[in-house]
Design a protein around this motif. Structure first.
Motif: not given
Length: 719
Positions: A428-436, A454-466
Motif C-alpha cells: 500500500d506504499f502508493h496510498t501512503i504517499i498519497g496520504d502524506v 523539497n518534500c513534495l518533490m521527493q514524493l513525486v519522484q517516487t514514481h507511484v503517484l497519479s
C-alpha cells in the motif's frame, strides 16, 4: 562541546611527496602506530606518542607507489601496490622491498582496504573487488569490469555493519555521481544514482561516512561550500535495481565556495564533523569542528602554512598536512547538548583555539528548549515515559510520519521523509504517499507560510503517484506558480485532466524569464543551440529544404515574394529558438509528452491569449524545422517529442485560435511559413499517389513471373 588541542608535527614529509601530500595514513597493528605512504617511493611506520619513525621502506628508483600501504590485521604484515599492478607484502624484519613477496596482477588496483575482523580487500579501478587470499592464489585471474566506460572512482570506504564487511565506493562520470555498495555476506552489489541537491551543478570535493542501525550516512562537501547528507539504506528494498539517492543540505557555507583545493571533511561522531578549508575567500585555511545537530561552529584552528586538502581521522587524532609537515591534532568531543553548542559549558580552553558559536539554521533545534524543572522531577518524568513507551505497541512508520507532518518543522519533516522513503516498500506504499501529500497540502492551506517544496518533490519522484491520488497537488502548485513541481507532475502523472494540462501551459507561457532563471528545472536533452531570439519574433524561412521541398519553387504570389527578400535571416531562424532554454525544457520535456483527448483539450486551448498561442506555435514550428534537418525526422536527445506529437499540437493550436492569431501582425510570417509547408506536403502526397499505381503494376508483374531462369534481363516501361 568540542575542543581542538595543540597539534604537533609528526615529521617532515619525505621528498617525493609532491604538492598533493601523502597518499594515505593507515592504522597499523597497534593502536598508536600508523603507516604513512608518500606519493613517491616510501612507506614509513610512525609511533604517534613518541613522535618518531619505527621503520621505513622504499621501492627502487623508477618505481612509484600508487596506493597507500595497509596492515593485514590477521597476519601483522604490510601490503602496498606500486606501478598500479605490482603487489608487495612484507613485515617489520624486512629491509628491502625489492626482496619481499611480489605478485603481478592482471588489472590496475585503485585501493587496498584492511580493517579489524576480516581479510584485506583489493578494489580495482574498473570496480571489481577481490579478497587478498583469493587474489594471491591466482594473481593473473581475469578481473571483470563493473563500472561503465568513462566512470572514474573518486572515493571509497571499507567498514563493518553488524559484523559483516561492507565496501562503498563512489564514481563520477560527466559531472554525475554514482554510489556502489558491496555487501560480502550476501554478495550483493547495489548501485545508486546520487541526485545533487544544488540548483547549479557542483563538484563534490570530499566524502565521509558513518553507520547507523538502518542507514549509512554519506556526507559530502561540495564546491559551493555546503555540507550535504545522503541516507543509504542498509537493507534496500530492491538491491539489484539502480535506485536514486537525494541529497539534503546539512550545513551551509562551512568553507568558501571559491575554494577548489585544500578542503576535506571527516565525521567525528554522531553530532560532530571536522572540516578543512578556508571559511572566507580571502581568509587562510582552517581546521574547524561543527555541531551538525545544532548547526553551530564549535571550534577552529588557523593553518597559516596551508594544507593539501587531506584529512584522516583515527581515534581521537586528526592527521593532516600543514605546510611541509604531517601534523597530528588531538581533539575531544563531548555529548552534544544545547549549552555545549552555544559554548556556555565551563571549559578551560587553549588560548590559540577559538570557540565562538556560529549560527546557521535553527530549524532542526525546535523542541529542544531549556526546562526549569529540577533534576529529580525530570528523572521521575523520564522514568515514567520509559515505562509508557515499553507498554505501548509499535506505531507504524507511516503513522509516525503523518503525525510529524502536522506539527514539526519543514527541515525535520524532510529528514523523517527521507528515512521513510529509504525503508522497504509495502503493497500500500502508493496510498501512503498519497496520504502524506494530502497531509502536507492540508497544513499548507492552514499555514500559508508553510510550503515544503523539497518534500513534495521527493514524493513525486517516487514514481507511484497519479493525479487521482493527490488531485490537490497540481492545483496548489499552480497557485504557487511552482513550475518545478508542475514539470515533474506532467512527466510522471498518467491521468492529468486536459484542463489542468492547459493551465500548466498557460503558466509556462506567462511566467517571466527572470523567474525561470532562478528556478531549478530539468533541462534533460535541451540542446545548447537553443539561443533565444532577442526581439521575440519569428523570422522568415526560405534558405533550406523541407522534406525535399524548396519554398523558392512555390508560387505563393505576393506572400512568397515577401518571404524571398531576406534569405540570410531565414538561415538564422533555423538555428535560433524563440524561447529561453528553460522555457523550452518545460514545453519539450513536459507539455508535449502529456496525454490528452483532442475533444476535451480544444475548448481550453481557446482561452490562451493570442500572443502566447503565437509564441507556442513559433516554438513548435522551430522543433519541426529541427526535425527536418535529420534524415530520420527526429530530434536529438533522450525521449524527444515525435514529429507526430509536434504536428498534432500545431493543428490543435491553429484549430483553437486561428481566427484570433491571423489578426496579429507578428504571426503573419509564421502563418505564411505554415501555409507554404502544408502546400508542399500536399504537392508531395500528390506525386506519391501518381507513382503508387506504377508500383502496384510492378508488383503484379513480379507475382506473375515466378518461373524465372537463373539469369534474365527484363525491360519495364513506365508511362
Amino acid at each position: 562541546m568540542a575542543d581542538l588541542e595543540e597539534g604537533f608535527a609528526l615529521t617532515a614529509v619525505p621528498l617525493g611527496s609532491g604538492p598533493d601530500g601523502p597518499l594515505g595514513v593507515e592504522q597499523s597493528g597497534k593502536t598508536d602506530q600508523f603507516l604513512v605512504t608518500d606519493s613517491g617511493r616510501t612507506v614509513i611506520l610512525y609511533k604517534v606518542s613518541d613522535q618518531k619513525p619505527l621503520g621505513s621502506w622504499s621501492v627502487k628508483q623508477g618505481q612509484i607507489i600508487t596506493c597507500p600501504a595497509v596492515c593485514n590485521f590477521q597476519t601483522g604484515e604490510y601490503i602496498v601496490v606500486h606501478d598500479n599492478k605490482v603487489l608487495r607484502i612484507w613485515n617489520n624484519e624486512d629491509v628491502n622491498l625489492d626482496k619481499v613477496f611480489k605478485a603481478t596482477l592482471s588489472a590496475e588496483v585503485y585501493r587496498i582496504h584492511s580493517i579489524q575482523g576480516t581479510e584485506p580487500l583489493v578494489l580495482f579501478k574498473e570496480g571489481a573487488v577481490r579478497g587478498l587470499e583469493a587474489l594471491l592464489a591466482e594473481p593473473q585471474q581475469k578481473i571483470e569490469t563493473v563500472i561503465s566506460d568513462e566512470e572514474v572512482i573518486k572515493w571509497t570506504k571499507f567498514f563493518m555493519v553488524f559484523r559483516h564487511p561492507v565496501l562503498i565506493f563512489i564514481t563520477e562520470k560527466h559531472g554525475n555521481y554514482f554510489v556502489y555498495v558491496q555487501k560480502f555476506n550476501s554478495r550483493i552489489l547495489s548501485k545508486y544514482t546520487l541526485l545533487l541537491g544544488q540548483e547549479e551543478k557542483c563538484v563534490i570535493q570530499s566524502f565521509s561516512t558513518s553507520v547507523g542501525r538502518k542507514f549509512i550516512s554519506l556526507m559530502s562537501l561540495s564546491s559551493d561550500g555546503c555540507v550535504y547528507e545522503t541516507l543509504i539504506p542498509i537493507h534496500p528494498s530492491e538491491p539489484e535495481k539502480n535506485q536514486r539517492l537525494v541529497q539534503s543540505q546539512l550545513l551551509k557555507s562551512v568553507v568558501s565556495g571559491s575554494a577548489r583545493n585544500g578542503v576535506a571533511l571527516a565525521i567525528l561522531d554522531q553530532d560532530h564533523i571536522a572540516v578543512l578549508g578556508a571559511p572566507l575567500p580571502a581568509s587562510k585555511e582552517c581546521l574547524s569542528v561543527w555541531n551538525t545537530k545544532f548547526q553551530t561552529l564549535q571550534t577552529s584552528k588557523e593553518l597559516p602554512q596551508g594544507t593539501s586538502g587531506q584529512l584522516w581521522y583515527y581515534g581521537e587524532n586528526l592527521f593532516m598536512l600543514h605546510g611541509k609537515f604531517l601534523t597530528v591534532v588531538p581533539f575531544k568531543c563531548e555529548v552534544s547538548s544545547l549549552a555545549g553548542a552555544l559554548g556556555k559549558l565551563k571549559h578551560s580552553q587553549d588560548p590559540g583555539i577559538h570557540a565562538t558559536p556560529h549560527f546557521v539554521n535553527w530549524e532542526t533545534s525546535q523542541g529542544c528548549g531549556l526546562g526549569s524543572q529540577n533534576s529529580e522531577q525530570s528523572k521521575r518524568i523520564l522514568r515514567r515515559r520509559k515505562v509508557e513507551v515499553s507498554v505501548q505497541p509499535e506505531v507504524p512508520a507511516s503513522t509516525q510520519l503523518l503525525a510529524t507532518i502536522q506539527k514539526d518543522s519543514e527541515k525535520h519533516i524532510e529528514v523523517e521523509l527521507r528515512k521513510f522513503l529509504a525503508t522497504k516498500r509495502t503493497p500500500d506504499f502508493h496510498t501512503i504517499i498519497g496520504d502524506v501529500i494530502i497531509g502536507l497540502l492540508g497544513r499548507c492551506k492552514a499555514e500559508p507560510s508553510f510550503y515544503p517544496c523539497n518534500c513534495l518533490m521527493q514524493l513525486v519522484q517516487t514514481h507511484v503517484l497519479s493525479y487521482s491520488l493527490c488531485p490537490g497537488l497540481m492545483e496548489f502548485a499552480l497557485e504557487k506558480t511552482d513550475v518545478q513541481i508542475l514539470q515533474l507532475c506532467l512527466q510522471q502523472f498518467p491521468d492529468i485532466p486536459e484542463s489542468v494540462t492547459c493551465a500548466c501551459l498557460k503558466v509556462f507561457l506567462s511566467i517571466g524569464d527572470d523567474t525561470l532563471q532562478d528556478t531549478d528545472i530539468n533541462m534533460e536533452s535541451v540542446s545548447d543551440y537553443m539561443d533565444p531570439v532577442q526581439d521575440g519574433e519569428m523570422e522568415e524561412q526560405t534558405a533550406f529544404l523541407q522534406n525535399g521541398f524548396s519554398p523558392e519553387e512555390d508560387n505563393c504570389d505576393s506572400c512568397a515574394q515577401k518571404l524571398k527578400e531576406k534569405p540570410q535571416a531565414a538561415a538564422d531562424e533555423s538555428t535560433s529558438c524563440p524561447v529561453t532554454p528553460k522555457r523550452a525544457a518545460l514545453f519539450r520535456n513536459a507539455v508535449l509528452h502529456s496525454a490528452y483527448s483532442e475533444t476535451f483539450l480544444l475548448p481550453h486551448l481557446k482561452d490562451i491569449p493570442a500572443q502566447h498561442s503565437t509564441l507556442f506555435l513559433q516554438y513548435l514550428y522551430f522543433l519541426y524545422l529541427k526535425c527536418s534537418e535529420n534524415a530520420t525526422m527526429t530530434l536529438p536527445g533522450t525521449h524527444p517529442p515525435t514529429l507526430s506529437q509536434i504536428m498534432d499540437w500545431i493543428c490543435l493550436l491553429l484549430d483553437a485560435n486561428f481566427t484570433v492569431v491571423v489578426m496579429i501582425p507578428e504571426a503573419k510570417r509564421l502563418l505564411l511559413s505554415l501555409y507554404k509547408f502544408v502546400k508542399s506536403q500536399i504537392s508531395i502526397c500528390s506525386e506519391l499517389n501518381k507513382i503508387e499505381v506504377s508500383f502496384r503494376e510492378l508488383q503484379k508483374l513480379n507475382q506473375e513471373k515466378n518461373n524465372r531462369e537463373l539469369y534474365s534481363i527484363e525491360v519495364l516501361e513506365l508511362f
